[in-house]
Design an enzyme around this catalytic site. Structure first.
Site, mmCIF file in Angstrom:
data_model
loop_
_atom_site.group_PDB
_atom_site.id
_atom_site.type_symbol
_atom_site.label_atom_id
_atom_site.label_comp_id
_atom_site.label_asym_id
_atom_site.label_seq_id
_atom_site.Cartn_x
_atom_site.Cartn_y
_atom_site.Cartn_z
ATOM 1 N N TYR A 112 28.916 21.861 19.618
ATOM 2 C CA TYR A 112 29.502 23.435 19.804
ATOM 3 C C TYR A 112 31.531 24.063 20.272
ATOM 4 O O TYR A 112 31.343 23.065 21.239
ATOM 5 C CB TYR A 112 28.811 24.767 19.894
ATOM 6 C CG TYR A 112 29.105 25.773 20.499
ATOM 7 C CD1 TYR A 112 28.310 27.102 19.353
ATOM 8 C CD2 TYR A 112 30.110 26.392 21.012
ATOM 9 C CE1 TYR A 112 29.541 27.886 19.275
ATOM 10 C CE2 TYR A 112 30.352 27.439 21.352
ATOM 11 C CZ TYR A 112 30.257 29.109 20.360
ATOM 12 O OH TYR A 112 30.821 29.755 20.063
ATOM 13 N N GLU A 200 34.489 29.855 16.013
ATOM 14 C CA GLU A 200 33.876 29.595 16.432
ATOM 15 C C GLU A 200 33.490 28.695 15.474
ATOM 16 O O GLU A 200 33.311 28.670 13.865
ATOM 17 C CB GLU A 200 32.618 30.596 16.488
ATOM 18 C CG GLU A 200 31.413 30.029 17.413
ATOM 19 C CD GLU A 200 30.163 30.656 17.113
ATOM 20 O OE1 GLU A 200 29.915 31.422 18.322
ATOM 21 O OE2 GLU A 200 29.620 31.638 16.587
#
Ligand code: GDP
Ligand code: MN
Length: 391
Positions: A112, A200
């Site tokens: 991530y 993101e």
């Protein structure tokens, strides 16, 4: 402003962030054309991905791997027009009208990466986690230490040592680190130069053949900076936004739909926040945030009223106005006009103070309509909560 995954990937690619090859399509035959081209140039499989402004598509059936052209076409056909429900869409889901056809990747690890503005620190924070592919909010709640953070000095940008620290923290292999540092630098530049409020990559993947790519991408932009990015404004997809919020934005009203049943009309963002708090304090739940602005006209007030009333969950209305630039008599005229026009049956509780308050009260009294007047903000909040409960 939110955009779709395929749009975010286009932007990132321009900044040098590696993304899988692919194209957005809106029909089965186009999907087959793109899939055919991908298979023809070396793809072992393709992924069909529903494009909606919400995450969690994988679990909801919005991400399908296909090993042939027909299979990809069929997956696209099934997805297009479907109502996709994920934990982020709410039970009503979203209709899928675009899908992304992409070369499937041989995933080794799902990681991530994310950048948001940390308001408390007054600078962007670059986050990284080895727990990619899953919901980062859950990771943050369960194990905050699983998220690595580097605050970025806005004038300097992301420093190579910061990116290296994150890369090593993710447990990347030494031969992957320099690629990851370049990836993060490109991602940060994209965030910074587009005035994003969020960028993101979940998952950020390593592949079995040693590549690093953005398998998913989400970018939100700061609406207040859109005036200097015409090309980004054009990416807006109004069909993904709440219709009432779109309507409100046409009249310059700051309206955000919420889950309660008390419709609120307030002037000034601070007073609107305080109004929502005091409703909750009195045991009720606001149906919306609505700031009609400091200098609203009677016409804007009337539109605001119509928007409030179009929300079927509203059981009572709370008008909380401190007359400054917007005078109380102007507001009262707008409210009366709108109440007549819409033939409103719901109880309306008012708390009015400020410039021309007497004139405003007189207009309301003379209107013959049934308004409940609060003595002060707390009293009005209690009255509207009681009225919503009775309704
Ligand atoms: P989201 O669920 O809306 O966040 O959609 P994502 O784009 O993140 O996809 C969800 C999951 O699908 C990923 O975490 C992967 O596990 C899987 N996935 C997506 N694309 C590929 C791919 O190219 N290859 C493989 N093997 N899995 C993929
Ligand atoms: Mn994702």
């Amino acid at each position: 402003m939110k955009i779709h995954e395929y749009q975010a990937k286009d932007i990132l690619a321009k900044y040098g962030v590696a993304v899988p090859r692919g194209e957005m399509v809106t029909a089965r035959d186009e999907a087959e054309r793109v899939a055919k081209a991908l298979f023809g140039s070396g793809a072992k499989a393709v992924v069909v991905k529903a494009q909606i402004h919400a995450g969690g598509r994988g679990k909801g059936g919005g991400v399908k791997v296909a090993s042939g052209v027909d299979e990809a076409g069929l997956a696209a056909e099934r997805m297009l027009g479907m109502r996709l429900v994920t934990h982020q869409t709410g039970p009503e889901g979203r209709i899928v009208s675009r899908v992304l056809i992409e070369e499937a990747m041989p995933i080794a690890r799902e990681l991530y990466l994310g950048i948001v503005l940390d308001r408390a620190a007054e600078k962007p924070v670059f986050m990284a986690s080895a727990a990619g592919g899953m919901e980062i909010e859950e990771v943050a709640a369960r194990d905050p230490n699983a998220i690595l953070k580097q605050h970025v000095e806005p004038g300097l940008g992301l420093q190579p040592w910061q990116a290296r620290r994150l890369a090593f923290g993710l447990g990347l292999r030494p031969e992957e680190v320099s690629g990851a540092v370049k990836f993060m630098a490109a991602l940060y530049r994209a965030y910074d130069e587009t005035d994003a409020s969020l960028a993101e990559i979940n998952p950020f993947i390593t592949t079995t053949d040693g590549r690093l790519l953005a398998l998913d991408a989400k970018i939100n932009f700061d609406d207040n900076a859109l005036f200097r990015h015409k090309e980004l404004r054009d990416l807006r997809d109004i069909s993904e936004e709440d219709p009432l919020e779109v309507e409100a934005s046409k009249y310059g009203l700051n309206y955000i739909r919420l889950e309660g049943n008390i419709g609120c009309m307030v002037n000034g963002a601070g007073l609107a926040m305080a109004t929502m708090d005091i409703i909750q304090y009195a045991g009720g739940r606001p149906a919306n945030f609505l700031d009609v602005g400091g200098g609203a006209s009677a016409d804007q007030v009337a539109h605001a009223f119509e928007i409030l009333l179009s929300d079927n969950s509203v059981r009572a209305i709370f008008i909380n106005i401190f007359g400054g630039i917007l005078r109380v008599d102007t507001l009262a005229n707008g409210v009366v006009e709108a109440a007549r026009k819409t033939n409103i049956q719901l109880p309306i509780v008012l708390r009015l103070e400020g410039t021309n308050v007497e004139k405003g009260r007189e207009i309301l009294q003379r209107s013959g309509l049934n308004f409940i007047v609060g003595l002060d903000m707390k009293d009005a909040a209690e009255k509207v909560v009681a009225a919503a409960e009775r309704a």
